[in-house]
Design an enzyme around this catalytic site. Sequence first.
Site, PDB file in Angstrom:
ATOM      1  N   GLY A  48      43.513  25.857  48.071  1.00 49.27           N
ATOM      2  CA  GLY A  48      43.378  24.542  47.427  1.00 49.27           C
ATOM      3  C   GLY A  48      43.832  23.349  48.233  1.00 49.27           C
ATOM      4  N   GLU A 102      51.134  21.506  49.276  1.00 53.56           N
ATOM      5  CA  GLU A 102      50.463  22.151  48.136  1.00 53.56           C
ATOM      6  C   GLU A 102      49.442  21.207  47.515  1.00 53.56           C
ATOM      7  OE1 GLU A 102      49.632  24.598  46.517  1.00 53.56           O
ATOM      8  OE2 GLU A 102      51.242  25.947  45.917  1.00 53.56           O
ATOM      9  N   ASP A 103      48.417  21.772  46.897  1.00 54.21           N
ATOM     10  CA  ASP A 103      47.463  20.954  46.151  1.00 54.21           C
ATOM     11  C   ASP A 103      48.046  20.538  44.808  1.00 54.21           C
ATOM     12  OD1 ASP A 103      47.478  23.579  45.272  1.00 54.21           O
ATOM     13  OD2 ASP A 103      45.306  23.766  45.094  1.00 54.21           O
ATOM     14  N   ASP A 106      52.001  23.557  39.164  1.00 48.94           N
ATOM     15  CA  ASP A 106      51.716  23.698  37.734  1.00 48.94           C
ATOM     16  C   ASP A 106      52.986  24.221  37.047  1.00 48.94           C
ATOM     17  OD1 ASP A 106      50.340  23.962  35.356  1.00 48.94           O
ATOM     18  OD2 ASP A 106      49.285  25.773  35.925  1.00 48.94           O
ATOM     19  N   GLY A 108      55.141  26.005  38.668  1.00 46.11           N
ATOM     20  CA  GLY A 108      56.131  26.048  39.743  1.00 46.11           C
ATOM     21  C   GLY A 108      56.451  27.467  40.196  1.00 46.11           C
ATOM     22  N   LYS A 109      55.827  28.446  39.528  1.00 43.89           N
ATOM     23  CA  LYS A 109      56.147  29.850  39.799  1.00 43.89           C
ATOM     24  C   LYS A 109      55.855  30.250  41.251  1.00 43.89           C
ATOM     25  CE  LYS A 109      55.368  34.475  37.994  1.00 43.89           C
ATOM     26  NZ  LYS A 109      54.599  35.326  37.110  1.00 43.89           N
ATOM     27  N   THR A 110      54.691  29.846  41.743  1.00 42.21           N
ATOM     28  CA  THR A 110      54.280  30.246  43.090  1.00 42.21           C
ATOM     29  C   THR A 110      55.328  29.836  44.118  1.00 42.21           C
ATOM     30  OG1 THR A 110      52.016  29.833  42.390  1.00 42.21           O
ATOM     31  CG2 THR A 110      52.375  30.127  44.750  1.00 42.21           C
ATOM     32  N   LYS A 134      52.017  18.835  37.351  1.00 40.36           N
ATOM     33  CA  LYS A 134      51.911  18.764  35.892  1.00 40.36           C
ATOM     34  C   LYS A 134      53.308  18.966  35.314  1.00 40.36           C
ATOM     35  CE  LYS A 134      47.322  20.937  35.658  1.00 40.36           C
ATOM     36  NZ  LYS A 134      46.647  22.204  35.341  1.00 40.36           N
ATOM     37  N   ASP A 162      39.445  24.321  42.828  1.00 44.50           N
ATOM     38  CA  ASP A 162      38.227  24.967  42.323  1.00 44.50           C
ATOM     39  C   ASP A 162      38.334  25.401  40.866  1.00 44.50           C
ATOM     40  OD1 ASP A 162      40.087  27.132  42.761  1.00 44.50           O
ATOM     41  OD2 ASP A 162      38.380  28.488  42.579  1.00 44.50           O
TER      42      ASP A 162
HETATM   43  P1  5GP Z   1      51.995  27.426  39.725  1.00 39.01           P
HETATM   44  O1  5GP Z   1      52.518  28.641  40.419  1.00 39.01           O
HETATM   45  O2  5GP Z   1      52.743  26.164  40.057  1.00 39.01           O
HETATM   46  O3  5GP Z   1      51.885  27.638  38.236  1.00 39.01           O
HETATM   47  O4  5GP Z   1      50.491  27.288  40.153  1.00 39.01           O
HETATM   48  C1  5GP Z   1      50.096  26.734  41.318  1.00 39.01           C
HETATM   49  C2  5GP Z   1      48.668  27.121  41.639  1.00 39.01           C
HETATM   50  O5  5GP Z   1      47.868  27.316  40.457  1.00 39.01           O
HETATM   51  C3  5GP Z   1      48.005  26.019  42.411  1.00 39.01           C
HETATM   52  O6  5GP Z   1      48.242  26.144  43.790  1.00 39.01           O
HETATM   53  C4  5GP Z   1      46.549  26.190  42.027  1.00 39.01           C
HETATM   54  O7  5GP Z   1      45.948  27.146  42.876  1.00 39.01           O
HETATM   55  C5  5GP Z   1      46.587  26.753  40.616  1.00 39.01           C
HETATM   56  N1  5GP Z   1      46.396  25.687  39.603  1.00 39.01           N
HETATM   57  C6  5GP Z   1      47.311  25.211  38.732  1.00 39.01           C
HETATM   58  N2  5GP Z   1      46.794  24.245  37.943  1.00 39.01           N
HETATM   59  C7  5GP Z   1      45.508  24.082  38.346  1.00 39.01           C
HETATM   60  C8  5GP Z   1      44.437  23.212  37.923  1.00 39.01           C
HETATM   61  O8  5GP Z   1      44.549  22.369  37.016  1.00 39.01           O
HETATM   62  N3  5GP Z   1      43.253  23.345  38.600  1.00 39.01           N
HETATM   63  C9  5GP Z   1      43.068  24.230  39.594  1.00 39.01           C
HETATM   64  N4  5GP Z   1      41.867  24.254  40.171  1.00 39.01           N
HETATM   65  N5  5GP Z   1      44.043  25.071  40.022  1.00 39.01           N
HETATM   66  C10 5GP Z   1      45.253  24.995  39.397  1.00 39.01           C
END
Ligand code: 5GP
Length: 180
Positions: A48, A102-103, A106, A108-110, A134, A162
């Site tokens: 992303g 990072e793109d 969300d 923050g888990k990753t 977010k 995507d």
């Molecule tokens: P986290 O681990 O912070 O929950 O998720 C991060 C990853 O989830 C991002 O790098 C992305 O790949 C994916 N992601 C989270 N929210 C969105 C969204 O609204 N749209 C898209 N396309 N990917 C998302």
Amino acid sequence: MSSIQLHGKTFDTYLSEAEIQQQVKRIAGELSRDYKEKRPLFIAILNGSFMFAADLFKHLTIDAEISFIKLASYKGMKSSGNVITAIGLEMDLFGRDVVIVEDIVDTGKTLHQFLPKLEHQQPKSMKIASLLHKPEALQYPLQIDYLGFSIPDKFVVGYGLDYDGLGRNYKDIYQLALGF
Ligand code: 5GP
């Protein structure tokens, strides 16, 4: 407002190319100021972040390096939960000033799971630059040091992001339309 269709779902324009580029340039300016003479190492997390990373890098006015990695999660044999591994992480981070690109953050888990692996290599410093965040969805404590936009907890696509493989090529960012 214009909209696009991906896999039969409708997404409305949310952030324009001009708005995105303005924030990218602002962040690049801050990084160029904060990392002067430090030759930072940017680590962009695929897929992303490829567009954000490329635009950000173009606007840096300092010496800097960049490397792209992909995160893969798999179920550990014994431990419960997923284990995250980095594909393509070949450089030595010891003593380096590292900026993770990072793109979107969300839950923050990753990053929460992955950052300790990088810290293990003892970089001199480690900061996070994310185009989107977010706040309502955040479940894991994480400090984003360089942020483009705080957005509501709705699914977005475009500018590298995507929906099931599609939508990465758009220059604007779109939000899943209400009622879908
Ligand atoms: P986290 O681990 O912070 O929950 O998720 C991060 C990853 O989830 C991002 O790098 C992305 O790949 C994916 N992601 C989270 N929210 C969105 C969204 O609204 N749209 C898209 N396309 N990917 C998302």
